[in-house]
Design a protein around this motif. Structure first.
Motif, PDB file in Angstrom:
ATOM      1  N   GLY A 210       0.801  -1.214   0.000  1.00 25.50           N
ATOM      2  CA  GLY A 210       0.000   0.000   0.000  1.00 25.50           C
ATOM      3  C   GLY A 210       0.835   1.265   0.000  1.00 25.50           C
ATOM      4  O   GLY A 210       0.293   2.371   0.054  1.00 25.50           O
ATOM      5  N   GLN A 211       2.156   1.126  -0.076  1.00 27.77           N
ATOM      6  CA  GLN A 211       3.024   2.298  -0.109  1.00 27.77           C
ATOM      7  C   GLN A 211       4.161   2.066  -1.090  1.00 27.77           C
ATOM      8  O   GLN A 211       4.527   0.930  -1.389  1.00 27.77           O
ATOM      9  CB  GLN A 211       3.603   2.584   1.277  1.00 27.77           C
ATOM     10  CG  GLN A 211       4.536   1.481   1.798  1.00 27.77           C
ATOM     11  CD  GLN A 211       4.969   1.702   3.235  1.00 27.77           C
ATOM     12  OE1 GLN A 211       4.164   2.120   4.074  1.00 27.77           O
ATOM     13  NE2 GLN A 211       6.219   1.427   3.529  1.00 27.77           N
ATOM     14  N   ARG A 212       4.702   3.160  -1.610  1.00 25.11           N
ATOM     15  CA  ARG A 212       5.824   3.048  -2.524  1.00 25.11           C
ATOM     16  C   ARG A 212       7.069   2.604  -1.756  1.00 25.11           C
ATOM     17  O   ARG A 212       7.205   2.930  -0.576  1.00 25.11           O
ATOM     18  CB  ARG A 212       6.089   4.395  -3.199  1.00 25.11           C
ATOM     19  CG  ARG A 212       4.898   4.947  -3.983  1.00 25.11           C
ATOM     20  CD  ARG A 212       5.240   6.344  -4.513  1.00 25.11           C
ATOM     21  NE  ARG A 212       4.119   6.953  -5.192  1.00 25.11           N
ATOM     22  CZ  ARG A 212       3.213   7.717  -4.596  1.00 25.11           C
ATOM     23  NH1 ARG A 212       3.295   7.964  -3.294  1.00 25.11           N
ATOM     24  NH2 ARG A 212       2.217   8.247  -5.281  1.00 25.11           N
ATOM     25  N   PRO A 213       7.989   1.938  -2.421  1.00 22.31           N
ATOM     26  CA  PRO A 213       9.210   1.523  -1.713  1.00 22.31           C
ATOM     27  C   PRO A 213      10.029   2.719  -1.245  1.00 22.31           C
ATOM     28  O   PRO A 213      10.666   2.679  -0.200  1.00 22.31           O
ATOM     29  CB  PRO A 213       9.966   0.691  -2.749  1.00 22.31           C
ATOM     30  CG  PRO A 213       9.376   1.061  -4.062  1.00 22.31           C
ATOM     31  CD  PRO A 213       7.957   1.426  -3.794  1.00 22.31           C
ATOM     32  N   ILE A 214      10.013   3.784  -2.031  1.00 18.07           N
ATOM     33  CA  ILE A 214      10.644   5.045  -1.643  1.00 18.07           C
ATOM     34  C   ILE A 214       9.525   6.079  -1.579  1.00 18.07           C
ATOM     35  O   ILE A 214       9.028   6.512  -2.606  1.00 18.07           O
ATOM     36  CB  ILE A 214      11.736   5.479  -2.642  1.00 18.07           C
ATOM     37  CG1 ILE A 214      12.775   4.367  -2.815  1.00 18.07           C
ATOM     38  CG2 ILE A 214      12.388   6.775  -2.185  1.00 18.07           C
ATOM     39  CD1 ILE A 214      13.544   4.009  -1.550  1.00 18.07           C
ATOM     40  N   ASP A 215       9.129   6.451  -0.373  1.00 19.19           N
ATOM     41  CA  ASP A 215       7.936   7.281  -0.184  1.00 19.19           C
ATOM     42  C   ASP A 215       8.336   8.588   0.487  1.00 19.19           C
ATOM     43  O   ASP A 215       8.236   8.740   1.698  1.00 19.19           O
ATOM     44  CB  ASP A 215       6.922   6.529   0.680  1.00 19.19           C
ATOM     45  CG  ASP A 215       5.491   6.829   0.266  1.00 19.19           C
ATOM     46  OD1 ASP A 215       5.293   7.680  -0.613  1.00 19.19           O
ATOM     47  OD2 ASP A 215       4.565   6.215   0.829  1.00 19.19           O
ATOM     48  N   VAL A 216       8.839   9.523  -0.299  1.00 13.90           N
ATOM     49  CA  VAL A 216       9.350  10.790   0.214  1.00 13.90           C
ATOM     50  C   VAL A 216       8.673  11.921  -0.540  1.00 13.90           C
ATOM     51  O   VAL A 216       8.570  11.891  -1.761  1.00 13.90           O
ATOM     52  CB  VAL A 216      10.884  10.866   0.036  1.00 13.90           C
ATOM     53  CG1 VAL A 216      11.430  12.189   0.539  1.00 13.90           C
ATOM     54  CG2 VAL A 216      11.562   9.704   0.760  1.00 13.90           C
ATOM     55  N   ALA A 217       8.211  12.928   0.192  1.00 12.20           N
ATOM     56  CA  ALA A 217       7.443  14.003  -0.424  1.00 12.20           C
ATOM     57  C   ALA A 217       8.337  15.019  -1.126  1.00 12.20           C
ATOM     58  O   ALA A 217       8.029  15.485  -2.222  1.00 12.20           O
ATOM     59  CB  ALA A 217       6.593  14.704   0.637  1.00 12.20           C
TER      60      ALA A 217
END
Length: 463
Positions: A210-217
């Motif tokens: 449910g989340q990207r492997p690299i989840d940075v804004a």
């Protein structure tokens, strides 16, 4: 009516580049999807090139898991348009927004079909370069059978091309979607099929967690994270994920392309055992119909995890490569030049050290041109290096965050070697070019001889 044979029936979607219509192909009676370039983009060469690229890339690639592009028109008397098969269903991005993490076997089955599509594309010499949930379409077949289609080859690279040609833009902007891009793509290095394998692995990771492997804004932190952060193993985030599948995904997401699956067919084989643990049914859509080619607005980036935010690097991503050629205003028979390069700076490394290499002087009739006058080795490098932070700020504040962008400027300098103005070549009065002009005005370019004035050509390249 478009192309004298496509009768538009109804609009079925709008994306950033085009509007998609359901249409009838009059000579065959077939119902198709027609993607028409947005009115405000008509006449923009890069947009026409992207439409043409999608048709070119898919022309020799026919496969049940790849959307079929059947026709392309770019005539002076009507807007450019692509004709594709009409699909009904939804994108993987839409599905994930509705359902969140998917059952393991369902996620593996979707990735398995996309990997099969990549086998065909890569064998045909096509690298997609933008595998992401928006470009993975789940067809509503009316049955329990899963049917996946890979969409949008608009930024694909043909393997016989170099990267600059494949880019399709003069500026060399980033190609792809950063959250799903392989590290070598982020660094603007040449890519092959292993970049697509990385991107598909990122999609599978998101399907399961449910989340990207690299989840940075933040985009600057994101670039650093893609190149250096190691995603948590799937089996550590979900108890029902087999260690074997977790290892498959981990291999797809290796920073070093050589450590990934070398070919898509090997990924197909690795995913096969995990596709049968449970039924992998196609999603049924409640809405009427959706055309495959409609790009959806990307999901907002989730806030960065505290651990990543704490370690995010804030160094400048601007790597200047300065092509400096003296065009002196005081009677030189020919010009010499200098080339200044920076050594592979990334947001997670030490600031680049500029080095200066003198270019061969332009030949003249009867011999070699005299040595370039005005600057000595090292002075220009030092003066430009002092403005790197300001120049990088121009890209950030102008919304130009593409790591691979490169722009050429003509810097006019006074007899004392002070920059009087910087003009983008070709001239583009954009917010970025105006900011670069302001940042470089007043810069002293070394120590020229008295009464010398001229122009310096500068190529700014972000890597």
């Amino acid at each position: 009516m478009l192309g004298q044979k496509y009768q538009l029936r109804q609009r079925i979607g709008v994306g950033g580049m085009g509007t998609v219509y359901e249409a009838e192909q009059l000579d065959t009676g077939r119902t198709v999807a027609v993607k028409v370039l947005q009115q405000h983009l008509i006449g923009v060469p890069a947009m026409h090139a992207r439409f043409r690229r999608e048709a070119q890339a898919t022309a020799g690639v026919r496969h049940p898991n790849i959307v079929e592009v059947m026709d392309f028109h770019d005539a002076p008397d009507e807007p450019p348009f692509l004709v594709m098969e009409l699909l009904r269903g939804q994108t993987l991005n839409t599905l994930l927004k509705k359902e969140g993490p998917l059952p393991v076997a369902r996620a593996a089955a979707i990735a398995h079909q996309v990997a099969i599509a990549l086998v065909t594309a890569h064998q045909a010499g096509v690298i997609h370069r933008d595998i992401k949930p928006d470009n993975i379409f789940l067809v509503d077949t009316g049955t329990e059978a899963l049917q996946v289609k890979l969409l949008d080859f608009g930024v694909a690279r043909l393997m016989h091309e170099d990267d600059a040609t494949a880019l399709g833009t003069a500026n060399g902007a980033w190609v792809g979607t950063p959250s799903y891009m392989a590290p070598e793509q982020i660094r603007c290095r040449p890519v092959d099929g292993r970049a697509d394998i990385y991107s598909l692995g990122a999609c599978l990771y998101q399907m399961v967690t449910g989340q990207r492997p690299i989840d940075v804004a933040d985009n600057v932190a994101l670039v650093s994270a893609v190149m250096h952060d190691v995603p948590a193993p799937l089996s550590g985030l979900r108890m029902d994920v087999p260690d074997g599948l977790s290892q498959v995904v981990e291999r797809t997401l290796q920073k070093d392309a050589a450590a990934r699956f070398p070919e898509a067919h090997e990924l197909v084989q690795a995913l096969e055992p995990w596709t049968h643990a449970a039924p992998a049914t196609a999603p049924r859509t409640a809405a009427a119909s959706t055309a495959a080619p409609v790009p959806e607005a990307p999901a907002p980036e989730a806030p960065a995890a505290k651990a990543r935010a704490a370690t995010a690097h804030e160094r400048s991503p601007l790597q200047p490569i300065l092509l400096v050629g003296s065009a002196l205003a005081v009677g030189l028979a020919a010009t010499g030049g200098l080339i200044l390069t920076a050594s592979g700076m990334t947001p997670a490394e030490e600031p680049a050290v500029l080095r200066v290499i003198e270019l061969p002087r332009a030949p003249v009739e009867g011999g070699v041109a005299p040595a370039a006058q005005g600057y000595s080795e090292g002075w220009i490098a030092e003066s430009i290096e002092a403005r790197v932070a300001a120049l990088d700020g121009c890209y950030t504040h102008s919304g130009e965050d593409a790591a691979c962008r490169q722009d050429t400027y003509a810097l006019v300098y006074s007899p004392k070697g002070v920059v009087l103005g910087a003009r983008m070549r070709p001239h583009q009065p954009t917010a970025l070019s105006q900011c670069i002009d302001r940042a470089l005005r007043g810069l002293t370019l070394g120590k020229p001889r008295p009464a010398m004035a001229g122009t310096v050509t500068v190529l700014l390249r972000r890597e």
